[in-house]
Write a protein that holds these residues in place. Structure first.
Motif, mmCIF file in Angstrom:
data_model
loop_
_atom_site.group_PDB
_atom_site.id
_atom_site.type_symbol
_atom_site.label_atom_id
_atom_site.label_comp_id
_atom_site.label_asym_id
_atom_site.label_seq_id
_atom_site.Cartn_x
_atom_site.Cartn_y
_atom_site.Cartn_z
ATOM 1 N N THR A 1 0.951 -1.286 -0.166
ATOM 2 C CA THR A 1 0.138 0.213 -0.446
ATOM 3 C C THR A 1 0.900 1.445 -0.132
ATOM 4 O OG1 THR A 1 -1.916 -0.846 1.378
ATOM 5 C CG2 THR A 1 -2.004 1.170 1.055
ATOM 6 N N GLU B 1 1.281 5.064 0.126
ATOM 7 C CA GLU B 1 0.233 6.348 0.331
ATOM 8 C C GLU B 1 1.078 7.848 -0.531
ATOM 9 O OE1 GLU B 1 -1.966 5.118 3.837
ATOM 10 O OE2 GLU B 1 -0.336 6.524 3.913
ATOM 11 N N ARG C 1 -6.860 7.630 -1.916
ATOM 12 C CA ARG C 1 -5.412 8.392 -0.945
ATOM 13 C C ARG C 1 -4.295 7.368 -0.634
ATOM 14 N NH1 ARG C 1 -9.296 7.665 4.018
ATOM 15 N NH2 ARG C 1 -10.413 5.960 2.812
ATOM 16 N N PHE C 2 -5.167 6.272 -1.587
ATOM 17 C CA PHE C 2 -3.589 5.281 -1.558
ATOM 18 C C PHE C 2 -3.803 4.109 -3.213
ATOM 19 C CE2 PHE C 2 -6.487 3.706 0.740
ATOM 20 C CZ PHE C 2 -7.295 1.502 -0.157
#
Length: 318
Positions: free
Chosen positions: A25, A27, A68-69
């Motif tokens: 993940t 960001e 957002r990611f």
């Protein structure tokens, strides 16, 4: 956030989803929103190793409705060029990487009446973002997912829970094999087929679709094949006079980038056509799926992301 150049990101989470696959993940460092993308998009991840930089394309598997990611899933390839091994072995939560703006060479056709998705192994990843779109839009779709062993495969429970009877699974170790001819027969007019996975699966699906009379515009395939290794050679840049040494495991594109050049290339796999470069002198060992056979025989053009020189030196119009 501008989508013009590399995007600095931080690794927010790493999940081991199978013995050989990890999900990362990513960001944005500035805490804002990442550039928008559509299902089937990919990014090129840049990793700064001790001895060399790795730049690998990976499909975005997260929801296109979530900015957002980004999420990518990476299978460790011990025989590859090192990018996947670097991510698995060296990257930790909190590390900073860079990704390119998203590019999509494998988009869902919005005019399609029905969508058939056929995945093999890690080829499931571009479909994960497509499935978000198809489900949200109420589209008619079916997923066919082929893999070797269930205990070495990611996302089976998730796909079953989210897509129910639309998801079909084929575990070859249990004698269950995907049959593209049967799947593609008798589909309604306006159906599109999408395939991603090993070369053999892609060739079979595309060949069967063509034999059944499917229009080329309704057949979509994506394969991220690692550029091959080969003998070292020298690249001469005609406009600057610079001479660059290309090692056995380097690509011309990689070495150009490491030396401050910034050629365009979305795929890094010889399919998008952006890095096509004129050859002034030398012979080329072609590994792309973009140039025509006639152009390849002339040695007049080169896809610098995957192809190599067959001669000891090659002069490029750069």
């Amino acid at each position: 956030m501008s989508a013009a150049g590399p995007i600095p990101v931080r690794v927010a989470a790493i999940e081991t989803v199978s013995p050989f696959i990890k999900t990362f993940t990513l960001e944005p460092l500035d805490g804002g929103l990442l550039p928008a993308f559509s299902g089937g998009s990919h990014v090129v991840v840049t990793m700064q190793g001790r001895d060399k930089n790795h730049r690998n394309p990976y499909s975005l598997m997260s929801s296109p409705y979530e900015r957002r990611f980004y999420q990518i899933s990476v299978r460790r390839e011990d025989d590859g060029r090192g990018g996947s091994k670097f991510l698995h072995g060296n990257v930790r939560v909190g590390d900073e990487l860079a990704v390119s703006p998203p590019a999509n060479l494998f988009a869902v056709n919005e005019l399609g009446r029905r969508h058939i998705l056929i995945a093999g192994g890690i080829g499931i990843t571009p479909f994960l973002s497509q499935l978000y779109e198809l489900r949200a839009q109420g589209s008619d779709y079916a997923l066919h997912y082929a893999y070797r062993r269930a205990d070495d495969t990611a996302f089976l429970d998730r796909l079953t829970a989210e897509h129910g009877e639309r998801a079909h699974f084929y575990e070859s170790s249990q004698g269950h094999y995907v049959e593209p001819g049967r799947i593609l027969a008798d589909q309604p007019l306006g159906t599109h087929v999408y395939v991603c996975g090993p070369e053999g699966l892609i060739d079979t699906v595309v060949t069967r679709a063509r034999r059944l009379g499917w229009p080329e515009s309704h057949i979509h395939a994506e394969e991220f094949a690692a550029p091959p290794s080969g003998k070292p050679f020298t690249v001469v840049l005609d406009k600057s006079g610079d001479e660059l040494e290309i090692g056995p495991d380097d690509t011309v594109l990689d070495v150009l980038e490491d030396n401050g050049y910034a050629p365009d290339c979305s795929c890094r796999g010889g399919v998008c056509g952006e890095c096509e470069t004129a050859v002034i002198a030398g012979e080329i060992e072609h590994h792309d799926d973009y140039l025509s056979e006639e152009v390849k025989r002339e040695h007049s053009r080169m896809m610098i992301c995957v192809s190599r020189a067959a001669s000891e030196r090659v002069v490029l119009d750069l």
